[in-house]
Design a protein around this motif. Structure first.
Motif, PDB file in Angstrom:
ATOM      1  N   HIS A 527       0.844  -1.198   0.000  1.00 39.23           N
ATOM      2  CA  HIS A 527       0.000   0.000   0.000  1.00 39.23           C
ATOM      3  C   HIS A 527       0.880   1.248   0.000  1.00 39.23           C
ATOM      4  O   HIS A 527       2.052   1.198   0.397  1.00 39.23           O
ATOM      5  CB  HIS A 527      -0.929   0.015   1.219  1.00 39.23           C
ATOM      6  CG  HIS A 527      -1.824  -1.178   1.299  1.00 39.23           C
ATOM      7  ND1 HIS A 527      -2.904  -1.344   0.464  1.00 39.23           N
ATOM      8  CD2 HIS A 527      -1.787  -2.285   2.092  1.00 39.23           C
ATOM      9  CE1 HIS A 527      -3.497  -2.495   0.741  1.00 39.23           C
ATOM     10  NE2 HIS A 527      -2.847  -3.074   1.719  1.00 39.23           N
ATOM     11  N   GLY A 576      -3.658   1.950  -3.506  1.00 45.01           N
ATOM     12  CA  GLY A 576      -4.002   1.068  -2.400  1.00 45.01           C
ATOM     13  C   GLY A 576      -4.408   1.866  -1.179  1.00 45.01           C
ATOM     14  O   GLY A 576      -4.990   2.951  -1.282  1.00 45.01           O
ATOM     15  N   MET A 577      -4.090   1.342   0.006  1.00 44.85           N
ATOM     16  CA  MET A 577      -4.445   2.034   1.241  1.00 44.85           C
ATOM     17  C   MET A 577      -3.649   3.336   1.364  1.00 44.85           C
ATOM     18  O   MET A 577      -2.427   3.330   1.388  1.00 44.85           O
ATOM     19  CB  MET A 577      -4.174   1.143   2.441  1.00 44.85           C
ATOM     20  CG  MET A 577      -5.077  -0.076   2.507  1.00 44.85           C
ATOM     21  SD  MET A 577      -6.812   0.389   2.743  1.00 44.85           S
ATOM     22  CE  MET A 577      -7.556  -1.249   2.811  1.00 44.85           C
TER      23      MET A 577
END
Length: 789
Positions: A527, A576-577
C-alpha cells in the motif's frame, strides 16, 4: 489510432454489466442491451421498462455490487439500457460492440448475423467468449465483418482484474487488432495477453489445469480443503483465497463449466483426464452448493458466526480444522517477504506441505511448458496471464526460475513428468533460467530474446539514477529520477510515517528546490501509506510524554505544509491504502496522480484521535478553495460535510470517489494501470514545472465559530441518543468540531492556517491522554480490529 467514444455491450449478466461499468469508468458512453424477458404479461408486452428489465437489472446490480463495479455511482449515468428486439439499431453509432451473451455457438452466430447489417464499417465487434472458436462464430460472415472481429476476453470482476486476453481470427485486420491493444492498455488500463484461438485461451487453460491438478492431488493424498488452501495460498505465492476460497468466489458452477469445456474440446491434450471434474464437485452442483452465490461452497459461515468447511466425502459441513503440521509449516513460510524465497522454502519442506506443493507445482509447470507454441509462443504471456488474471505473485516460469531451472527439470524427469523437447534444448544450450536481465528465453526459437517492456511501466528501481540516493535516512530515501525530478520513497514498515520520514519530507523539499525542478513521492509495497506509526504514539502516551507527541505532531504538520509551499511542484502518487497520515501527505502535494484503485480516508477517529498532520486544515481548505472571492456564503454546510467525512472515517473505494469526497482535487490525475503510476506522476511534475509553476500563498477563511460548534454538537448528541455513537465517539467528534469551526469562544471570523494547526495539535495531544483513546490504539496494534468503547 481512431478513438473509441461509444460502445455497446450485448448481454447484461455478471460479465456484460461488469464490462459496461468499466467502459463507463473510462468515460466511454455505453449502450447495454439484453433480451426481452420471456413470457411477459400481455399488459406489459409494450411496456418499455418491462421489456428492458433484464438490462436494467444488470445495471442496477452493477451499481450495488460489492466490491463496486463503478468507480463512483455517478458513472452509471454513462450507461443506457435497452433490449435486442427494440434497440439493436443503436449499435449503428458505436465504435465498439462487445458480445457477452450465453456461451453457446448458435445464439452468438445469430447475433453476429444481425450485427453485420447494422454496424458502421469502422466499428469493431468483439466476443467475450472464454472458449468458442472464432472460425465457428464467424461462419457465414463477410470478409469486411471478419476483419473487424476479434475476441476480447475480460476476467471477472472486470474493474479489478488487469488481464485482458486478445485473440485474433485468421482474417482480423492487424490495424484493428493494434487499435484494440492500444484501447485496452491506454484507456481501460488492462494488461494485454495475446493468445491463440484455442479452448480457454491462456489464463484459464493454465489456471483451470492447475486447480484441477490440485483437487486431484488433494484426493490422492487424503488432505482436506483447509490443508490445500494453506499450501496453495501466500506460501506458494498465490492469493489468500488460494484454491477453494477462489472457487467459492468464482462460483463452483462457473468453474465446472469451464473445466467441462476444456474436457470436451481438448481431445488431443495429453493431460485431458486432469480436466475431468471430481465426483464431489458434481455432487456440489446437484445440491446447489455453489459458493458465495448460494452462501455456502467449500466454506460457509455457521449460525454461530464461525467458519465451517465442507467435507468433500459426505458433502456435509463440519468445523474448520485441518492438519496442524501443515498449518504450522505454511504459517512460518508466509512470513517471508520474497515470493521466490517462499516457494523455495515450501517445496523444500520435508512434510506433507512440501510433498503436496511439489506434486501440484511440478505438474502445472511442466504443463505450461508443453503449451508453449499451442496457446501462445511467449512464456511471458503465460506468466502475465496468471499474475493478472489469477493474482499469482509469480507466473509458472518465474516460479520455475525461483526453484532453480535445471534442478527442477531434472527432478521432474526423475519423477516421470514429461517435458517438451524445447526444455531439453534449453538445457543443452546452457540456459540456467527463463529470465535473464531484460531478456527471456524463447522456447519456440530456442534462444534468448529481448523482452517487450513498456517504458511507461517503470518502477522506482528502474527510474532512479546513480549508485546512491541523493538523500537517505533510516525511514526514507530520495533519488534522482531523471529529467530534473527528485523521487522520494519510504522504507518503513507498511510505509508508515515516523520521525525519519517526517524529517526527510522537509529535506527532500529543500533539495528539490535547490537542484531539481519537481518532487514526486512514490512508494513500493502492498500500500502507499497506512498512516502514522501508531506504536510510537502509544508508547509516548503510556509514558505520559505529551511534549514528544506534541513535537512529533507539529513536525509532521509543518512537513506537509513545507511540501505545500515548496517552490517546485510536488506530486504524490498514492495507490491502495492511503489512510490517515498517508492522505495528509497527499494534501500537502500540489497535485496527485492516483492509481484508480486508491482507498483513501482520514480514519483517525477509529483509534480515538483526530487527524494530526494538518489533515483537518487542508481538507477544509480544499473544500473552501472553490468559493469565489467576495461571495456571501455561509460556510457551515461545507464545514459540516468535512466534519462528517472525518468523524465517520469515510474511506473512498476509488480515486474518483476520493475526488467526490474532497480528498483529491477534481483536476488530479487517475492512472488506470498502476504499473504506469510513477511515470505518469513524473510527467505531471514535469508538466507543472514547464507550465510556469509558482508556489501558492497562504490563505485564511471565515469559519463558523461558536455557532457552528453548537450545530455540530447537536448532530453528535442525536447520534449518541440514538445509539449510533458512544460517549467517547462524541468526545472525539466535539474536539474535531472545535478545530473545524475555528475554535471556541467567538463568532464567525477569518481564521489563519497557523491557528487551525494549533487547534488540531492540541486536540490530538489531549485525546492521546484519554484512557479510551489509548485502548482503541492498543486494540488496533494488538488485534488489528477497531474497538468501539
Amino acid at each position: 489510432m481512431k478513438p473509441i467514444h461509444r460502445a455497446a455491450v450485448i448481454g447484461a449478466g455478471v460479465m456484460g454489466s461488469g464490462i459496461a461499468a468499466h467502459l463507463a469508468n473510462a468515460g466511454i458512453h455505453v449502450v447495454l442491451l439484453d433480451m426481452v424477458p420471456p413470457n411477459l404479461d400481455e399488459t406489459k408486452k409494450t411496456d418499455r421498462a418491462a421489456r428492458n428489465a433484464w438490462a436494467q437489472g444488470g445495471l442496477e446490480k452493477a451499481v450495488k455490487a460489492r466490491p463496486a463495479a463503478f468507480f463512483h455511482p455517478s458513472f452509471a449515468r454513462l450507461v443506457e439500457v435497452g433490449n435486442v428486439e427494440d434497440d439493436l439499431e443503436r449499435v449503428k453509432d458505436c465504435d465498439l460492440v462487445i458480445e457477452a451473451i450465453i456461451e453457446k455457438l448458435e445464439p452468438k452466430q445469430s447475433l453476429f448475423a444481425r450485427l453485420e447489417k447494422l454496424v458502421k464499417p469502422s466499428a469493431i465487434v468483439a466476443s467475450n467468449t472464454s472458449g468458442l472458436r472464432i472460425a465457428e462464430m464467424m461462419a457465414g460472415r463477410s470478409e469486411a465483418f471478419r476483419k473487424n472481429f476479434l475476441v476480447m476476453h475480460f476476467f471477472n470482476p472486470v474493474r479489478y482484474m488487469k488481464l485482458l486476453e486478445l485473440v485474433a481470427g485468421p482474417d482480423t485486420d492487424p490495424a484493428v487488432f493494434e487499435r484494440v491493444v492500444r484501447f485496452g492498455e491506454d484507456v481501460l488500463g488492462k494488461g494485454i495477453v495475446v493468445g491463440k484461438d484455442t479452448p480457454n485461451f491462456v489464463g484459464n487453460r493454465i489456471g483451470v489445469h492447475a486447480m484441477l491438478a490440485t483437487l486431484q492431488g488433494m484426493v490422492e493424498m487424503g488432505l482436506e480443503p483447509e490443508d490445500v488452501d494453506a499450501i496453495t495460498g501466500p506460501a506458494m505465492g498465490h492469493p489468500k483465497s488460494a484454491t477453494f476460497r477462489t472457487a467459492d468466489l468464482v462460483g463452483v458452477d462457473t468453474f465446472v463449466h469451464v473445466a467441462d469445456n476444456c474436457y470436451a474440446s481438448l481431445t488431443e491434450d495429453e493431460d485431458r483426464e486432469v480436466f475431468k471434474v471430481p465426483a464431489f464437485a458434481r455432487g456440489m452442483l446437484e445440491k446447489k452448493i455453489l459458493g458465495d452465490k448460494t452462501r455456502g461452497g467449500f466454506y460457509k459461515k455457521g449460525k454461530d458466526g464461525q467458519i465451517q468447511a465442507l467435507d468433500v466425502k459426505t458433502l456435509a459441513y463440519r468445523p474448520k480444522g485441518g492438519d496442524e503440521a501443515i498449518r504450522k509449516a505454511t504459517k512460518a513460510i508466509e512470513k517471508i517477504g520474497s515470493p521466490e524465497e517462499r516457494v523455495r522454502k515450501l517445496v523444500a519442506d520435508e512434510g506433507k506441505a512440501g510433498a503436496f506443493a511439489w506434486k501440484v507445482l511440478s505438474k502445472s509447470l511442466a504443463y505450461a511448458a508443453r503449451r508453449i507454441g499451442e496457446i501462445t509462443d511467449d512464456v511471458t504471456a503465460v506468466d502475465d496471464a496468471m499474475k493478472w488474471g489469477y493474482n499469482w505473485e509469480l507466473g509458472p516460469f518465474e516460479t520455475w526460475d525461483a526453484l532453480g531451472f535445471v534442478k527442477t527439470a531434472e527432478r521432474m524427469k526423475k519423477d516421470g513428468i514429461a517435458l517438451p523437447a524445447s526444455i531439453e534444448k534449453m538445457i543443452a544450450a546452457g540456459a540456467t533460467s527463463f529470465y535473464q536481465g531484460d531478456e527471456v528465453f524463447d522456447l519456440v526459437k530456442g534462444a534468448f530474446v529481448k523482452r517487450a517492456i513498456d517504458p511507461r511501466s517503470a518502477t522506482f528501481s528502474i527510474l532512479k539514477k546513480g549508485e546512491a540516493p541523493v538523500l537517505k535516512n533510516d525511514g526514507a530515501e530520495a533519488w534522482d529520477l531523471g529529467d530534473g525530478i527528485l523521487g522520494l520513497t519510504f522504507k518503513t514498515k507498511a510505509n508508515s510515517i515516523d520521525p525519519d520520514v517526517i524529517s526527510m519530507l522537509s529535506l527532500a523539499a529543500a533539495k528539490a528546490e535547490e537542484d531539481f525542478r519537481g518532487l514526486v513521492i512514490s512508494n513500493d509495497g502492498d500500500h502507499f501509506c497506512v498512516g502514522a506509526n501508531l506504536f510510537l504514539v502509544v508508547m509516548a502516551s503510556g509514558q505520559k510524554d505529551w511534549e514528544s507527541i506534541r513535537t512529533m505532531v507539529k513536525n509532521y504538520q509543518y512537513a506537509t505544509q513545507r511540501l505545500k509551499y515548496a517552490r517546485v511542484p510536488v506530486v504524490a502518487a498514492p495507490w491502495g491504502m492511503t489512510l490517515g497520515g498517508g492522505l495528509e501527505l497527499c494534501f500537502g502535494a500540489d497535485a496527485v496522480q492516483a492509481a484508480a484503485e486508491t482507498y483513501a480516508g482520514l480514519v483517525e477517529v477509529g483509534v480515538g484521535l483526530i487527524p494530526g498532520g494538518a489533515g483537518t486544515l487542508n481538507m477544509l481548505w480544499r473544500a473552501l478553495e472553490g468559493i469565489p472571492e467576495g461571495a456571501s456564503i455561509n460556510t457551515q454546510e461545507i464545514v459540516t460535510q468535512v466534519f462528517k467525512n472525518i468523524a465517520l472515517a469515510k474511506v473512498a473505494t476509488s480515486a474518483d470517489e476520493a475526488k467526490a469526497l474532497g480528498f483529491f482535487r477534481k483536476t488530479d490525475g487517475v492512472s488506470f494501470d498502476k504499473a504506469r503510476l510513477l511515470t505518469e506522476a513524473k510527467a505531471k511534475a514535469i508538466g507543472l514545472s514547464e507550465s510556469g509553476y509558482h508556489a501558492p500563498a497562504p490563505k485564511a477563511y471565515k469559519l463558523p465559530g461558536e455557532s457552528g460548534i453548537a450545530t455540530l454538537k447537536m448532530m453528535v448528541d442525536t447520534l449518541v441518543a440514538g445509539g449510533y455513537a458512544t460517549e467517547h465517539d462524541a468526545k472525539i467528534a466535539n474536539k474535531l468540531a472545535v478545530v473545524l469551526c475555528g475554535g471556541a469562544g467567538g463568532a464567525s471570523r477569518e481564521v489563519t492556517e497557523d491557528e487551525i494547526l494549533e487547534l488540531e495539535r492540541e486536540a490530538f495531544v489531549s485525546l492521546c491522554g484519554e484512557e479510551k483513546s489509548q485502548a482503541r490504539m492498543q486494540s488496533i496494534l494488538m488485534t488489528n480490529k477497531p474497538l468501539r468503547n
